[in-house]
Write a protein that holds these residues in place. Structure first.
Motif, mmCIF file in Angstrom:
data_model
loop_
_atom_site.group_PDB
_atom_site.id
_atom_site.type_symbol
_atom_site.label_atom_id
_atom_site.label_comp_id
_atom_site.label_asym_id
_atom_site.label_seq_id
_atom_site.Cartn_x
_atom_site.Cartn_y
_atom_site.Cartn_z
ATOM 1 N N ARG A 39 0.848 -1.209 0.000
ATOM 2 C CA ARG A 39 0.000 0.000 0.000
ATOM 3 C C ARG A 39 0.876 1.249 0.000
ATOM 4 O O ARG A 39 0.917 1.980 0.991
ATOM 5 C CB ARG A 39 -0.925 0.006 1.209
ATOM 6 N N ALA A 41 2.425 4.950 -0.367
ATOM 7 C CA ALA A 41 1.847 6.293 -0.280
ATOM 8 C C ALA A 41 2.510 7.171 -1.330
ATOM 9 O O ALA A 41 3.671 6.960 -1.685
ATOM 10 C CB ALA A 41 2.073 6.862 1.114
ATOM 11 N N ARG B 120 -8.322 4.660 0.854
ATOM 12 C CA ARG B 120 -7.688 5.412 1.933
ATOM 13 C C ARG B 120 -7.987 6.901 1.841
ATOM 14 O O ARG B 120 -8.198 7.443 0.752
ATOM 15 C CB ARG B 120 -6.167 5.248 1.858
ATOM 16 N N GLU B 121 -7.888 7.577 2.983
ATOM 17 C CA GLU B 121 -8.097 9.021 3.050
ATOM 18 C C GLU B 121 -7.194 9.760 2.060
ATOM 19 O O GLU B 121 -7.653 10.627 1.309
ATOM 20 C CB GLU B 121 -7.798 9.483 4.483
ATOM 21 N N SER B 122 -5.910 9.399 2.034
ATOM 22 C CA SER B 122 -4.987 10.144 1.176
ATOM 23 C C SER B 122 -5.277 9.891 -0.306
ATOM 24 O O SER B 122 -5.115 10.783 -1.140
ATOM 25 C CB SER B 122 -3.537 9.777 1.516
ATOM 26 N N ASP B 123 -5.731 8.687 -0.631
ATOM 27 C CA ASP B 123 -6.079 8.393 -2.030
ATOM 28 C C ASP B 123 -7.355 9.127 -2.437
ATOM 29 O O ASP B 123 -7.491 9.583 -3.581
ATOM 30 C CB ASP B 123 -6.244 6.883 -2.238
ATOM 31 N N PRO B 143 -11.544 9.616 8.819
ATOM 32 C CA PRO B 143 -11.203 8.199 8.624
ATOM 33 C C PRO B 143 -11.713 7.345 9.780
ATOM 34 O O PRO B 143 -11.442 7.639 10.935
ATOM 35 C CB PRO B 143 -9.664 8.205 8.586
ATOM 36 N N VAL B 148 -13.946 5.836 5.003
ATOM 37 C CA VAL B 148 -13.691 7.265 5.215
ATOM 38 C C VAL B 148 -14.949 8.062 4.882
ATOM 39 O O VAL B 148 -15.544 7.872 3.822
ATOM 40 C CB VAL B 148 -12.513 7.756 4.335
ATOM 41 N N ARG B 327 -12.972 -5.143 9.925
ATOM 42 C CA ARG B 327 -12.580 -4.871 8.529
ATOM 43 C C ARG B 327 -12.990 -6.018 7.612
ATOM 44 O O ARG B 327 -13.403 -5.807 6.471
ATOM 45 C CB ARG B 327 -11.069 -4.616 8.447
#
Lengths: 360, 360
Positions: A39, A41, B120-123, B143, B148, B327
Motif C-alpha cells: 500500500r 503512499a 484510503r483518506e490520502s487516495d 477516517p 472514510v 474490517r
C-alpha cells in the motif's frame, strides 16, 4: 495532522508559535520505509506528513502515519496528537502519559471500576447505602446499556497507598453487589464469560434468532475462545430453526417461534448438534415491527441447555432494535456466567443426564 | 440529573442561580405513573428525581427518568441535560434543538456526509483534486475503521439554498468516487446492503469463521432483513465446517482452514444448505496468535457464491483482533454490494447455473 486539506493543526500551531513549517528529512525516509510494499503512499502525502513546525520533537505513532508533536511555547508544553481515536489513544498512552507523569505534580487521581450487570443504578445506590459511610473514596455511577459501572476514585500522591485504599473500598462493596459484580478490572462481560469457559474447559454451542449473531460476535472477541465455542447457528427463519437445529415444526406452529418452548428446543438442539456441554439460545422480537399485544416488541426468551436440564428466562427489554439485541445478548451471556458460578457444569463432575428442566 | 450521590448538577445549578431545590409535585405524580408495573422505583428515587431548582421549566425525557431543565440566569439561557448518551441525544433532538433554532441567529452550518469504503483518506484526497476548485463548500475527511467519511459543509441562512449547494457539490464528487461511495445520507454499510438485498428480493446465507457472527449481527441490525437472511452458520471449529457446511475434511487438511479453497467451499456450502441465492463466507486469522510466516495474522479469505459461480478475495487487514474482524466483515458486506451493483443476480434474470468460478 493528516495529509488532507482539512488537517490544519500543524499550520495553526506553527502560526501560534511563530515558527515555519519545514520538511523533516529523517521523517521522510522513515515514512518511505513504512509505506513501501502493498500500500505505497504518494510522494505528496509523505511530504505533507513530514512538514513540521521548526524545532519541535516528534512522538512516534505506533498505529498510523501521522506522528505526534511536542513543543514549548512561552513556558508551556504543547502536545499535538492525531484525531483518529485509536491513533490518539496509542500515542497518548505510549508517548504522552509517561512524559506528563514526569512533568506533572505528584498528586494524581486514581480510579478503580466495579462493573455490574442486571441491576439498576438507583437500586445499586440503595444497596450501597449501608456501607457508604465507611468508604473513604469518591463514588460515581455510570449507567450503560449493558449494565452499571461504579467508579471509585481518590486523589493521592503515592501509587501503592492509593491502590490499597481503593482495593479496601472494593472489598467492602463486593459482598453487597453479590453476583451482579462481574469485573473489578474493567473487563467486558463477554471477556469474563469467555475466560470462565476456558478456565473450566467448557464447550458451548449457540443458537441465535433475535440476537442475530451478536452473542457469537461478542464471544469471538475473546482470544482463544475457539477452544470452547464450537458452533453458533443464527437461525433467523423458521425453516432454519427446523433444519439446522432440529426444532419441531409443529412446536413452532403451536407456540410461535418466540416462545419459551422454542427457546428450549433451540438450546437443546444446538447442544446436541454441536456436541457441547452447554447450549445457549435466544428468540424474541427485536422490533420495530412484529410485536402484538400478547408478544410485544422487546419480548425475548433465552434458553440454556446443560447436562442437568434446560433453563429458560422470559424477559422484556426496552429500547430500539439495536438496544434490545444488545440487552438480550448481555443477559444470555450473564445466564451462562451464573450457571458457571453455581458450579453445576464442572468438567469431570457431571451429575449424569437428567431429563428434568428447571425452566422458570 | 439522576438519583445517585454523584449527580450534583441540579444542586450546582441551584447554587449558581441562587434558587432553592423544591419538590415538583406534578413530576412526582408523573414519575409514579411511569414507574408503576414490573420495575417500580422507590419513593426516595422519585423524590430525588423530582427536586428541581425553583421556577425552572422541565424538558420531557422520552427515553429515561431524569427530565431536562431549562432556566434563565442573568440574561443567559441554561439547558441542563442528563449524561446518559441516548437520553441526552433524545432530549436534545426533541426538546432543545427546536428551541435553539427559534432563539438563535439565522446563520447555521449545514452538512452533508458522503460515506466511502475500500479507499484510503490520502487516495481520496488525490482523486478529489481535479474537482476540488469547483466546489464551493468546506471539505472534511473523517477516517473510520470501516471507511472514510467526506463531510461537506457551509454556513447559510436559508435551509433550501444550503441543501441545494451541498447537493450540487455532492453531484460533482460522486462520479469521482465511483463505487467507493455507498451512502449520501449517513447510512451504515450494512443498512445499505440490507436495503439492496430487500429491494432485489435476494436471499442470503452466511458462513462465518474469523468474523464470528459479526456479519450476521450487522445484517440483523436492519429491520425487515428476515425476508432475506435465511441462515448464518458461525463455524468456528473445523468439525463444524465439515458437519454444518459440508466442507470436505480432506480439503481442510490439505489447504488449511484459512485458505481460498475452504472459503469457497464454505460459501457454496451455506448457499446450498440454506437454499439461498447468495452464500457469503469468511475464514481468516484474527489474532493475536495463530499466525505464521505464510499465513500471517490479518489474512482473511472472503467467498461469495452466486448463481454464476464463486468469487474469493484474499486480504490482509491490519489492527488488533477486533479491528481485523470488523474490517473483514465490512469487506464481505461490500463484496455483496459490488455483486449487486454489477447486476449479476437479478431475480427472474438468472443466467442459469455455471460451474465456472471467477475466483481471483
Amino acid at each position: 495532522l493528516g495529509p488532507t486539506e482539512d488537517d490544519l493543526t500543524k499550520e495553526a500551531v506553527a502560526l501560534a508559535a511563530g515558527r515555519e513549517l519545514v520538511l523533516d528529512e529523517g521523517l521522510v525516509q522513515e515514512l518511505r520505509r513504512r509505506f513501501r510494499g502493498h500500500r505505497p503512499a504518494s510522494p505528496e502525502v509523505i511530504r505533507d506528513l513530514a512538514r513540521l513546525p521548526r524545532g519541535c520533537r516528534t512522538i512516534a505513532n505506533p498505529v498510523g502515519a501521522a506522528v505526534g508533536l511536542d513543543l514549548e511555547l512561552e513556558g508551556s508544553r504543547i502536545f499535538v496528537l492525531p484525531g483518529v481515536p485509536r491513533e490518539m489513544e496509542a500515542i497518548f498512552t505510549q508517548g504522552v502519559e509517561p512524559m506528563l507523569r514526569r512533568l506533572g505534580s505528584r498528586e494524581f487521581t486514581k480510579t478503580l471500576v466495579l462493573r455490574t450487570v442486571g441491576i439498576r443504578e438507583s437500586d445499586l445506590a440503595l444497596k450501597l447505602r449501608a456501607v457508604r459511610p465507611a468508604l473513604e473514596v469518591r463514588l460515581g455511577y455510570l449507567p450503560l446499556t449493558t449494565g452499571v459501572d461504579i467508579r471509585l476514585s481518590l486523589d493521592a500522591s503515592d501509587e501503592g497507598e492509593a491502590s490499597g485504599r481503593l482495593e479496601a473500598a472494593a472489598e467492602r462493596i463486593a459482598p453487597v453487589l453479590g453476583r451482579h459484580l462481574y469485573s473489578r478490572r474493567g473487563q467486558e462481560l463477554h471477556a469474563v464469560v469467555g475466560s470462565m469457559l476456558m478456565a473450566r474447559g467448557l464447550t458451548i454451542g449457540v443458537a441465535e434468532s433475535c440476537t442475530g449473531g451478536l452473542i457469537g460476535h461478542l464471544l469471538t472477541q475473546v482470544p482463544g475462545i475457539s477452544a470452547c465455542l464450537e458452533l453458533d447457528v443464527v437461525a433467523y427463519s423458521n425453516r432454519s430453526k427446523v433444519e439446522s437445529l432440529g426444532v419441531d415444526e409443529n412446536l413452532i406452529s403451536a407456540q410461535g417461534a418466540v416462545s419459551s418452548q422454542v427457546a428450549q428446543a433451540m438450546a437443546r438442539g444446538v447442544r446436541e448438534r454441536a456436541c457441547t456441554r452447554l447450549g445457549l439460545s435466544t428468540t424474541g422480537i427485536a422490533g420495530p415491527s412484529g410485536g402484538s399485544a400478547g408478544k410485544p416488541v422487546g419480548l425475548v426468551y433465552v434458553g440454556l441447555a446443560h447436562s442437568g436440564g434446560c433453563r429458560v428466562t422470559e424477559n422484556i427489554f426496552g429500547g430500539d432494535r439495536e438496544t434490545i439485541k444488545l440487552r438480550a445478548a448481555i443477559h444470555a451471556l450473564d445466564l451462562v456466567r451464573h450457571h458457571m458460578l453455581e458450579g453445576r457444569d464442572q468438567v469431570g463432575k457431571d451429575k449424569g443426564l437428567h431429563s428434568g428442566s428447571d425452566q422458570r
